[in-house]
Design a protein around this motif. Structure first.
Motif, PDB file in Angstrom:
ATOM      1  N   VAL A   9     -27.168 -22.577  29.587  1.00 29.20           N
ATOM      2  CA  VAL A   9     -26.620 -22.563  28.232  1.00 29.20           C
ATOM      3  C   VAL A   9     -26.420 -21.139  27.736  1.00 29.20           C
ATOM      4  O   VAL A   9     -25.351 -20.783  27.235  1.00 29.20           O
ATOM      5  CB  VAL A   9     -27.554 -23.333  27.263  1.00 29.20           C
ATOM      6  CG1 VAL A   9     -27.154 -23.111  25.820  1.00 29.20           C
ATOM      7  CG2 VAL A   9     -27.562 -24.811  27.595  1.00 29.20           C
ATOM      8  N   LYS A  10     -27.436 -20.305  27.885  1.00 22.60           N
ATOM      9  CA  LYS A  10     -27.406 -18.966  27.286  1.00 22.60           C
ATOM     10  C   LYS A  10     -26.692 -17.915  28.123  1.00 22.60           C
ATOM     11  O   LYS A  10     -26.077 -17.000  27.586  1.00 22.60           O
ATOM     12  CB  LYS A  10     -28.831 -18.508  26.990  1.00 22.60           C
ATOM     13  CG  LYS A  10     -29.487 -19.336  25.900  1.00 22.60           C
ATOM     14  CD  LYS A  10     -30.862 -18.832  25.564  1.00 22.60           C
ATOM     15  CE  LYS A  10     -31.453 -19.637  24.413  1.00 22.60           C
ATOM     16  NZ  LYS A  10     -32.776 -19.190  24.034  1.00 22.60           N
ATOM     17  N   ARG A  11     -26.774 -18.035  29.443  1.00 27.00           N
ATOM     18  CA  ARG A  11     -26.190 -16.992  30.298  1.00 27.00           C
ATOM     19  C   ARG A  11     -24.857 -17.395  30.935  1.00 27.00           C
ATOM     20  O   ARG A  11     -23.931 -16.613  30.967  1.00 27.00           O
ATOM     21  CB  ARG A  11     -27.169 -16.621  31.422  1.00 27.00           C
ATOM     22  CG  ARG A  11     -28.476 -16.046  30.955  1.00 27.00           C
ATOM     23  CD  ARG A  11     -28.328 -14.566  30.665  1.00 27.00           C
ATOM     24  NE  ARG A  11     -29.561 -13.996  30.173  1.00 27.00           N
ATOM     25  CZ  ARG A  11     -30.325 -13.186  30.873  1.00 27.00           C
ATOM     26  NH1 ARG A  11     -30.012 -12.854  32.099  1.00 27.00           N
ATOM     27  NH2 ARG A  11     -31.423 -12.704  30.328  1.00 27.00           N
ATOM     28  N   LEU A  12     -24.802 -18.597  31.476  1.00 20.82           N
ATOM     29  CA  LEU A  12     -23.605 -19.002  32.213  1.00 20.82           C
ATOM     30  C   LEU A  12     -22.552 -19.644  31.322  1.00 20.82           C
ATOM     31  O   LEU A  12     -21.364 -19.448  31.532  1.00 20.82           O
ATOM     32  CB  LEU A  12     -23.976 -19.958  33.346  1.00 20.82           C
ATOM     33  CG  LEU A  12     -24.924 -19.419  34.411  1.00 20.82           C
ATOM     34  CD1 LEU A  12     -25.206 -20.480  35.460  1.00 20.82           C
ATOM     35  CD2 LEU A  12     -24.352 -18.166  35.066  1.00 20.82           C
ATOM     36  N   GLY A  13     -22.996 -20.456  30.384  1.00 17.81           N
ATOM     37  CA  GLY A  13     -22.058 -21.147  29.511  1.00 17.81           C
ATOM     38  C   GLY A  13     -21.168 -22.132  30.246  1.00 17.81           C
ATOM     39  O   GLY A  13     -20.074 -22.437  29.801  1.00 17.81           O
ATOM     40  N   CYS A  14     -21.637 -22.629  31.377  1.00 18.73           N
ATOM     41  CA  CYS A  14     -20.810 -23.520  32.182  1.00 18.73           C
ATOM     42  C   CYS A  14     -21.000 -24.980  31.765  1.00 18.73           C
ATOM     43  O   CYS A  14     -22.019 -25.366  31.216  1.00 18.73           O
ATOM     44  CB  CYS A  14     -21.142 -23.366  33.656  1.00 18.73           C
ATOM     45  SG  CYS A  14     -22.836 -23.815  34.084  1.00 18.73           S
ATOM     46  N   ALA A  15     -19.990 -25.784  32.052  1.00 24.34           N
ATOM     47  CA  ALA A  15     -20.067 -27.216  31.781  1.00 24.34           C
ATOM     48  C   ALA A  15     -20.924 -27.877  32.854  1.00 24.34           C
ATOM     49  O   ALA A  15     -20.806 -27.568  34.039  1.00 24.34           O
ATOM     50  CB  ALA A  15     -18.675 -27.822  31.782  1.00 24.34           C
ATOM     51  N   THR A  16     -21.800 -28.764  32.430  1.00 24.97           N
ATOM     52  CA  THR A  16     -22.661 -29.460  33.381  1.00 24.97           C
ATOM     53  C   THR A  16     -23.125 -30.774  32.783  1.00 24.97           C
ATOM     54  O   THR A  16     -22.956 -31.030  31.597  1.00 24.97           O
ATOM     55  CB  THR A  16     -23.876 -28.593  33.774  1.00 24.97           C
ATOM     56  OG1 THR A  16     -24.559 -29.208  34.855  1.00 24.97           O
ATOM     57  CG2 THR A  16     -24.827 -28.410  32.609  1.00 24.97           C
ATOM     58  N   LEU A  17     -23.711 -31.603  33.613  1.00 20.45           N
ATOM     59  CA  LEU A  17     -24.252 -32.884  33.179  1.00 20.45           C
ATOM     60  C   LEU A  17     -25.672 -32.994  33.712  1.00 20.45           C
ATOM     61  O   LEU A  17     -25.902 -32.826  34.907  1.00 20.45           O
ATOM     62  CB  LEU A  17     -23.398 -34.029  33.734  1.00 20.45           C
ATOM     63  CG  LEU A  17     -23.915 -35.442  33.514  1.00 20.45           C
ATOM     64  CD1 LEU A  17     -23.850 -35.800  32.035  1.00 20.45           C
ATOM     65  CD2 LEU A  17     -23.087 -36.420  34.329  1.00 20.45           C
ATOM     66  N   PHE A  18     -26.623 -33.208  32.817  1.00 20.27           N
ATOM     67  CA  PHE A  18     -28.026 -33.372  33.200  1.00 20.27           C
ATOM     68  C   PHE A  18     -28.420 -34.827  32.977  1.00 20.27           C
ATOM     69  O   PHE A  18     -28.193 -35.376  31.901  1.00 20.27           O
ATOM     70  CB  PHE A  18     -28.937 -32.493  32.330  1.00 20.27           C
ATOM     71  CG  PHE A  18     -29.465 -31.284  33.029  1.00 20.27           C
ATOM     72  CD1 PHE A  18     -30.628 -31.358  33.784  1.00 20.27           C
ATOM     73  CD2 PHE A  18     -28.815 -30.081  32.925  1.00 20.27           C
ATOM     74  CE1 PHE A  18     -31.125 -30.241  34.420  1.00 20.27           C
ATOM     75  CE2 PHE A  18     -29.295 -28.955  33.555  1.00 20.27           C
ATOM     76  CZ  PHE A  18     -30.450 -29.034  34.306  1.00 20.27           C
ATOM     77  N   ALA A  19     -29.000 -35.439  33.969  1.00 19.18           N
ATOM     78  CA  ALA A  19     -29.595 -36.776  33.823  1.00 19.18           C
ATOM     79  C   ALA A  19     -31.072 -36.603  34.137  1.00 19.18           C
ATOM     80  O   ALA A  19     -31.432 -36.259  35.260  1.00 19.18           O
ATOM     81  CB  ALA A  19     -28.943 -37.755  34.776  1.00 19.18           C
ATOM     82  N   THR A  20     -31.935 -36.800  33.137  1.00 16.94           N
ATOM     83  CA  THR A  20     -33.341 -36.492  33.322  1.00 16.94           C
ATOM     84  C   THR A  20     -34.231 -37.389  32.476  1.00 16.94           C
ATOM     85  O   THR A  20     -33.782 -37.981  31.496  1.00 16.94           O
ATOM     86  CB  THR A  20     -33.614 -35.010  32.972  1.00 16.94           C
ATOM     87  OG1 THR A  20     -34.985 -34.723  33.194  1.00 16.94           O
ATOM     88  CG2 THR A  20     -33.264 -34.709  31.537  1.00 16.94           C
ATOM     89  N   HIS A  21     -35.487 -37.486  32.870  1.00 19.96           N
ATOM     90  CA  HIS A  21     -36.500 -38.189  32.085  1.00 19.96           C
ATOM     91  C   HIS A  21     -37.305 -37.192  31.244  1.00 19.96           C
ATOM     92  O   HIS A  21     -38.230 -37.588  30.550  1.00 19.96           O
ATOM     93  CB  HIS A  21     -37.470 -38.941  33.004  1.00 19.96           C
ATOM     94  CG  HIS A  21     -36.800 -39.991  33.806  1.00 19.96           C
ATOM     95  ND1 HIS A  21     -36.434 -41.198  33.272  1.00 19.96           N
ATOM     96  CD2 HIS A  21     -36.413 -40.021  35.095  1.00 19.96           C
ATOM     97  CE1 HIS A  21     -35.855 -41.928  34.207  1.00 19.96           C
ATOM     98  NE2 HIS A  21     -35.829 -41.233  35.308  1.00 19.96           N
TER      99      HIS A  21
END
Length: 79
Positions: A9-21
């Motif tokens: 979020v802070k350094r790369l600013g890339c789009a991603t998808l997290f699926a987590t518990h």
């Protein structure tokens, strides 16, 4: 998971998808621009009988509705 997410979020600013518990990750939505919490809608229902017809079984019917909704999910279905 927190460190990787925060770095992205802070350094790369890339789009991603997290699926987590890891429910604590939902707090990143308030710390980083472009972070949005979503969840897949599901309905859970406890069975009142077990396989032998005894009342008080702990089996849960879980139905995923294949619909993405805004906001964090407070449940964890182990998937």
């Amino acid at each position: 998971a927190w460190s990787i997410s925060e770095y992205m979020v802070k350094r790369l600013g890339c789009a991603t998808l997290f699926a987590t518990h890891y429910h604590e990750l939902t707090a990143l939505e308030h710390q980083g621009k472009g972070v949005v919490n979503c969840h897949v809608l599901a309905i859970s229902q406890d069975d009142v009988e077990d396989e032998e017809g005894n009342i008080g079984g702990c089996k849960i019917n879980l139905t995923f509705l294949y619909e993405v909704k805004p906001g964090a999910c407070l449940e964890s279905f182990g998937i």
